[in-house]
Scaffold this motif. Structure first.
Motif, PDB file in Angstrom:
ATOM      1  N   SER A 128      11.344   0.860  -0.613  1.00  0.00           N
ATOM      2  CA  SER A 128      10.134   0.856  -1.437  1.00  0.00           C
ATOM      3  C   SER A 128      10.259   1.714  -2.683  1.00  0.00           C
ATOM      4  CB  SER A 128       8.928   1.310  -0.608  1.00  0.00           C
ATOM      5  OG  SER A 128       8.559   0.308   0.333  1.00  0.00           O
ATOM      6  N   SER A 133       4.854  -0.038  -3.969  1.00  0.00           N
ATOM      7  CA  SER A 133       3.515  -0.610  -3.895  1.00  0.00           C
ATOM      8  C   SER A 133       2.704  -0.050  -5.056  1.00  0.00           C
ATOM      9  CB  SER A 133       2.853  -0.237  -2.558  1.00  0.00           C
ATOM     10  OG  SER A 133       1.530  -0.716  -2.513  1.00  0.00           O
ATOM     11  N   ARG A 200       8.060  -7.359  -3.335  1.00  0.00           N
ATOM     12  CA  ARG A 200       7.458  -6.883  -2.092  1.00  0.00           C
ATOM     13  C   ARG A 200       6.914  -8.059  -1.289  1.00  0.00           C
ATOM     14  NH1 ARG A 200       6.964  -1.750  -1.123  1.00  0.00           N
ATOM     15  NH2 ARG A 200       5.481  -2.202   0.554  1.00  0.00           N
ATOM     16  N   GLY A 243       1.909  -1.934   2.011  1.00  0.00           N
ATOM     17  CA  GLY A 243       0.923  -2.703   1.276  1.00  0.00           C
ATOM     18  C   GLY A 243      -0.377  -2.764   2.052  1.00  0.00           C
ATOM     19  N   GLY A 325      -1.438   4.240  -4.513  1.00  0.00           N
ATOM     20  CA  GLY A 325      -0.885   3.163  -5.328  1.00  0.00           C
ATOM     21  C   GLY A 325      -0.949   3.572  -6.783  1.00  0.00           C
TER      22      GLY A 325
END
Length: 640
Positions: A128, A133, A200, A243, A325
């Motif tokens: 990630s 995200s 993603r 997410g 985020g």
């Protein structure tokens, strides 16, 4: 009319006029649509209209030119730049430092602050990090155009990323990204994902979601680190991303059948908000590279609360940052915090439990979270709704719903009330049972650390005309300039069999300006009595203030941020005898609300107490409930 010139007949006129008019109308509509689509270009070429605001009567003094629309130099380009700066500043203000063992942060190189001449190279571990995200889904989704990546953000803060390790992750993603796409080949009923580059997993579609957590396995991360020379760097940035958003509940079971997990993160004994087996393998490698004198910095890039008890308790994990985020430009702020250019001052807006599944609210939350439009997967409820299939035939599909029976006991309102009622038991890991690692709390609501230290004290408290006013002095007692947050919680009178109330409720908060070491700032917080009233759903059907003592707690006690749990460590003083160094204050009945007040009818109306019982626990024994009149039910028998 001139002689010999014949008048055009009506039929001929219509035959010419109507087609011409139709063509002109169609052209006008087409041009209008094109110009609307390219409105920004039209504005740039021809200029845009000035916006004028005509204030309504009585609002003449209001600042209605908030966006400064008519300001000179207010261009689209400048607006974008300003927007990026706002995003960077908002992220910097909101980042929460959860752990900072032995002052692992801010990062340094050779014991000195980072600079262009003194950079630090780290191993960025975690898939990630390279595909972060950015936000939620649906209306919370964020596009990736003009994205400032974590790599770019860290480099701007003089933190360089092991390029060889980055290349391995990127190549791996290119080779495997189709494994987590929503396609028929992966067992989904449709080919929703058509992207031809890594991205993603998709979690924002209405009828389907892919809850894979892409990550290298143990063998792959070992190979990646060996090929990239990762052993030369003893600082590891471990990035954990999740997410989530509209449309779907997160999977409580990480399998294809239970949670739409195709390949990465599969484990029937785990849920989405804990580390996957692959992430644990990456963590093990990070510990190996850290050695005895290195650092592991964990970044939580998630839209939801995660289970972080093991990371908090692991002495090999040196620091943890929650970043939420960050959007397109917010990653700059993460570099600023890691390097020390920004002193973190964010506070948690959620409670972080040790075990999410141990929360009573999970009693009604099913494990079958895969929503399938064709109804081929089992659902937690048998309710069906009719729909028309793509072939035109009548079909049925399951509909998902969850019964919300927790009433007012959501989040910290449950955990603090449960703690006050003795719900949590010691497990030998923590001095305060509230923090036990079985069903307790890892980080309370309102929690957050800093690179410096602060003290807070109530220097004055007053109640007048239905309003409480508090003066709080905040002092930076550390060695670094930074901001602090003043949180104020209230405990209102509770009577057994009366109106349902939580132990404490957040009633006011504010943040200081940047305070240099040794500097102080006075913060004033006002609380209207009507804002701390409780709803009586049994008798009066309105908001009510019960007569009795009202106690207010600062979220910081003796320099430690306890957030919503501060009541357990505070020492309330009488409102009439404040010493100017108090962390809590009680307004006795005679000094504040002396009669039960119906806030709808206005002050002074005495009403009868409602006959509902406090109900906050799950699984308590009958004998325990009898000893504690606040808890009148267990399990799902919640009074609402």
């Amino acid at each position: 009319m001139a002689a010999g010139k014949k008048r055009m007949s009506a039929r001929k006129f219509r035959a010419i006029f109507l087609p011409v008019t139709a063509v002109l109308l169609a052209t006008a509509i087409a041009v209008t649509c094109v110009m609307e689509y390219w409105s920004t270009v039209m504005d740039a070429v021809f200029g845009s209209a000035q916006v004028s605001t005509i204030p309504a009567e009585g609002t003449e003094d209001w600042d209605t030119d908030y966006y400064d629309l008519n300001a000179e130099g207010m261009t689209q380009e400048q607006t974008a730049i300003d927007g990026q700066e706002v995003a960077r500043r908002a992220e910097a203000e909101g980042i929460v430092l959860l752990k900072n063992q032995n002052n692992a942060l801010p990062l340094t190189a050779g014991g000195a602050a980072l600079s262009e001449e003194n950079t630090l190279t780290v191993n960025a571990m975690g898939w990630s990090f390279y595909y972060p995200s950015l936000g939620g889904s649906g209306s919370g989704a964020v596009g990736s155009n003009d994205l400032v990546s974590p790599t770019q953000a860290l480099e701007a803060a003089n933190i360089l990323v092991n390029q060889g390790l980055a290349d391995y992750y990127m190549d791996w993603s290119q080779a495997h990204y189709t494994d987590w796409q929503i396609t028929k080949a992966n067992g989904y009923y449709t080919d929703d994902d058509t992207n031809t580059e890594p991205a993603r997993p998709t979690v924002g579609k209405t009828y389907d979601a892919a809850w894979d957590v892409p990550e290298l396995n143990g063998d792959e991360i070992a190979q990646a680190c060996e090929e990239s020379g990762a052993a030369a760097n003893n600082v590891q940035i471990l990035w954990i991303g999740r997410g989530g958003g509209e449309y779907h509940d997160l999977p409580a079971v990480m399998t294809k059948e239970g949670g739409s997990v195709n390949k990465y993160g599969v484990n029937p004994d785990k849920h989405y908000l804990e580390l996957t087996d692959e992430e644990e393998a990456v963590m093990a490698k990070a510990k190996e590279l850290r050695g005895e004198d290195g650092k592991i910095i964990v970044i939580i890039n998630a839209n939801n609360v995660m289970e972080l008890g093991e990371l908090q308790d692991d002495p090999m994990v040196d620091a943890i940052l929650y970043v939420g985020g960050p959007g397109k430009a917010g990653f700059y702020a993460i570099g600023d915090v890691l390097s020390g250019a920004v002193c973190p001052s964010g506070r948690l807006a959620d409670t972080y439990p040790a075990d999410l599944l141990a929360s009573p609210v999970m009693e009604n939350f099913g494990s079958d979270v895969y929503y399938d439009a064709d109804g081929t997967f089992d659902n937690q409820y048998d309710t069906k709704i009719a729909y028309t299939g793509t072939d035109g035939s009548a079909k049925e599909r399951p509909i998902m719903f969850v019964g919300y029976e927790e009433g007012i006991y959501v989040g910290y309102r449950f955990y603090e009330t449960a703690a006050a009622d003795g719900y949590f038991a010691a497990d030998g890991t923590q001095a305060d049972p509230y923090y036990n690692r079985t069903n307790g709390v890892v980080y309370p609501f309102g929690y957050g650390l800093s690179y410096t230290s602060f003290t807070q004290k109530i220097t004055a408290a007053d109640y007048k005309d239905g309003q409480f006013t508090f003066t709080v002095e905040v002092t930076n007692t550390g060695d670094v300039a930074g901001k602090d947050v003043v949180e104020l919680y209230v405990e209102t009178p509770y009577y057994a069999g009366g109106i349902e109330k939580a132990k404490v409720v957040l009633c006011g908060f504010d943040k200081t300006q940047t305070l240099d070491p040794g500097a102080s700032e006075t913060v004033t917080i006002t609380v209207d009595q009507e804002d701390i009233a409780s709803y009586d759903d049994q008798v009066n059907k309105c908001y009510v203030l019960d007569a009795g003592d009202y106690t207010f707690y600062l979220g910081t006690v003796d320099g430690t941020v306890y957030g919503s749990h501060s009541w357990a460590y505070a020492t309330p003083a009488d409102s009439k005898v404040l010493t100017g160094a108090d962390n809590a204050v009680t307004f006795a009945k005679a000094d504040a609300v002396s009669d039960t007040i119906n806030c709808t009818a206005g002050p002074g109306k005495v009403v009868k107490a409602a006959q509902s019982g406090r109900n906050i626990s799950s699984g308590m024994k009958e004998s325990e409930r009898k000893r504690n009149p606040r808890v009148l039910a267990a399990g799902n028998d919640l009074v609402i």
